[in-house]
Design a protein around this motif. Sequence first.
Motif, mmCIF file in Angstrom:
data_model
loop_
_atom_site.group_PDB
_atom_site.id
_atom_site.type_symbol
_atom_site.label_atom_id
_atom_site.label_comp_id
_atom_site.label_asym_id
_atom_site.label_seq_id
_atom_site.Cartn_x
_atom_site.Cartn_y
_atom_site.Cartn_z
ATOM 1 N N SER A 6 0.811 -1.211 0.000
ATOM 2 C CA SER A 6 0.000 0.000 0.000
ATOM 3 C C SER A 6 0.850 1.270 0.000
ATOM 4 N N ASN A 7 2.138 1.153 -0.261
ATOM 5 C CA ASN A 7 3.034 2.310 -0.292
ATOM 6 C C ASN A 7 3.835 2.329 -1.588
ATOM 7 N N PRO A 8 3.231 2.786 -2.670
ATOM 8 C CA PRO A 8 3.863 2.657 -3.988
ATOM 9 C C PRO A 8 5.182 3.406 -4.102
ATOM 10 N N GLY A 9 5.443 4.348 -3.237
ATOM 11 C CA GLY A 9 6.659 5.134 -3.373
ATOM 12 C C GLY A 9 7.920 4.479 -2.826
ATOM 13 N N VAL A 10 7.807 3.303 -2.225
ATOM 14 C CA VAL A 10 8.944 2.710 -1.521
ATOM 15 C C VAL A 10 10.082 2.361 -2.470
ATOM 16 N N ALA A 11 9.749 1.736 -3.614
ATOM 17 C CA ALA A 11 10.785 1.350 -4.563
ATOM 18 C C ALA A 11 11.506 2.598 -5.055
ATOM 19 N N ALA A 12 10.721 3.619 -5.376
ATOM 20 C CA ALA A 12 11.304 4.870 -5.870
ATOM 21 C C ALA A 12 12.262 5.468 -4.840
ATOM 22 N N GLU A 13 11.866 5.417 -3.571
ATOM 23 C CA GLU A 13 12.711 5.958 -2.506
ATOM 24 C C GLU A 13 14.028 5.188 -2.432
#
Lengths: 409, 409
Positions: free
Chosen positions: B351-358
């Motif tokens: 539910s946290n799509p930004g994790v990979a980007a981070e």
Amino acid sequence: MGVIVQKFGGTSVGDAKKIQSVASRVIEEKEKGNNVVVVVSAMGKSTDHLVDLAKGIASQPSKREMDMLLTTGEQITISLLAMALTERGYPAISLTGWQAGIKTEPVHGNARIIGINTERVEKELGEGIIVVVAGFQGITEDGAISTLGRGGSDTTAVALAAALNAEKCEIFTDVTGVFTTDPRYVKDARKLLAVSYDEMLELAHLGAGVLHPRAVEFAKNYQIQLVVRSSTEKEAGTIIEEEAAMEQNLVVRGVAFEDNITRVTVIGMPNSLTGLSVIFTELAKNHINVDIIIQSTLSEQLTNLSFSIKNEDLAETICVLENSKEKLKYERIESEAGLAKVSIVGSGMVSNPGVAAEMFEVLAENNIAVKMVSTSEIKVSTVIEHDEMIRAVQILHDVFQLSGSPVRS
Amino acid sequence: MGVIVQKFGGTSVGDAKKIQSVASRVIEEKEKGNNVVVVVSAMGKSTDHLVDLAKGIASQPSKREMDMLLTTGEQITISLLAMALTERGYPAISLTGWQAGIKTEPVHGNARIIGINTERVEKELGEGIIVVVAGFQGITEDGAISTLGRGGSDTTAVALAAALNAEKCEIFTDVTGVFTTDPRYVKDARKLLAVSYDEMLELAHLGAGVLHPRAVEFAKNYQIQLVVRSSTEKEAGTIIEEEAAMEQNLVVRGVAFEDNITRVTVIGMPNSLTGLSVIFTELAKNHINVDIIIQSTLSEQLTNLSFSIKNEDLAETICVLENSKEKLKYERIESEAGLAKVSIVGSGMVSNPGVAAEMFEVLAENNIAVKMVSTSEIKVSTVIEHDEMIRAVQILHDVFQLSGSPVRS
């Protein structure tokens, strides 16, 4: 195709090289066109190592758990031997006692085999596969792993031979066969080419140590031809079979001996129907093994009773007797330690009544005092001073013409 | 009374003293009023010793005979532990795999459990007896002894817990629990109080090494609460259970890493339906484990395919690809050894799509080049230079706030 059972003891499978040479012996037999079942013991000192492990854990380990522990020793050997055979192009399969269908009484540490379901072994043999079975072990009716006690691998081999209707059962060991007496003490001891089951039983009980008595009894009951032979030398061993199958030209087949004997005498015990049973029941309860028993009636009222035990059991034996003094009402106890037993064994004795007399005569001529005598149909045992033991053995070995070339029975 | 399954690995039962301290842990649990089933592995290096024995006998020992050989290791441990418990007044019984009713596929060396007949174990537990079961082993339908392969004792424990409807299954090991990353490399790594089965699966696959993936899968399928804890320290371990049972305040639960990675790229392969299957079927036949697979289409006609393998499989991989060149018609192969894989794991990522980007951003800021990427719902893996591995782990561990006091999931 005939079935041959071969048994190799712990010293014969002590390391990788020895396992390879056992494999060679097995392959030789297979190459003759036989179906081969091999029974093996644990490698060399591995059982001692396992016993030490248990001692490090518990002072009184349960017998069931000891069986669980010790049976791993044979399991290791069977897998290694099966690998060695397969690697050399002879398909082999290892089977534990339970896999080989060896059923025992519900006892641990000293169980007797009560039956063998040979289905699995026969299936493998039918496919030309060499079957390697763990000696010394079986399974109880409720699925516990049990062991057969001392000499157990011999018994496994003979029992399998009986169940499989084998042609013979070869026991490979570190001697080349059964001797007229112990070659370590009597240099002209000779290997016997054949002995009867009964003679072997007497020789085994008397300390020849090559084959366990239980295995010989089993072989006798099922008329399995046993062969005792060397695992390293190629020469023929000693055949153990029924008397009828053998020539009978030797009255005495061997001289057995055993030291570490103590004679105990209970003096002046009133005659009664229960005296003997009281004494020997109490001794048995205390795990004291009694060998020779001699009873002589002194008068109508009194009896002297002598029996022989191991030196180390003397203190406990006296203790047991003291505790029963009130019941037995004997006068006193005497004992003499440091004795030895020397026996002549031969099934020809049955029809030669003079043999015992000849034995006593020659011992007397040589100033060897006989302290106790016990006889059976194929054996005469004498108890003498320990220091005279080897001299007595040598003299008897000569007198009964056992020194010479390999003895043809 | 509830049933608790406790599993102790080889280092926990390495000698008599350690077996005694395992006995203490078992007794503690028994004293709480629970029925206890203990699963143990072979003592310390004893399996290695058995493997050496086999190597001394045969270059290609059959897997069946290897199983026969290796299973003696656990059989020794169970008997010793049962002795230790009984000696201390807690009746215990040891059961081999087959005695405990553990049935496996007819496979040797790497069998799966197909069922457990718990009758015997339940009978003993019903009588208040502690049951000690040999890990890592079972029996096939036709009565052969089989082994479960690597991590087998964990699987035995979890499978028994499932079959017995146990309250929990405690895995005692040489670490105090599951960590946010490897504490040998990252000094502020923290123990997790809880992780989900899926997270544990990713962590296990990624080299956390505490629990075998097969055991975790089993636990997940049967919803068995697992606890990983130290066999020497008293502190609470890490609970592994269903996600729903846990609080969800951490996006990333751990950083896993693994070196010894090689990237292989097949360049300019014509698009076809069968290309991928040809390559990976051939690699699997040659027992080459492929981890990450990335395919990118260059044009309508051509494809580039990258995958990661262990460094030591490179020569054989190239050989396999060369042999398939005619069929695959690719242009050339490139490879790069000396890489490492660093992954972040956490079920919160779904539910946290930004994790990979981070993750990519922070690696880029620190000049760490990402060579391959692979993602799942709860994991992002990157392949980077081996020399950057520990630095990357430390950075990610900090960024995702894993450093600090014990992590409450």
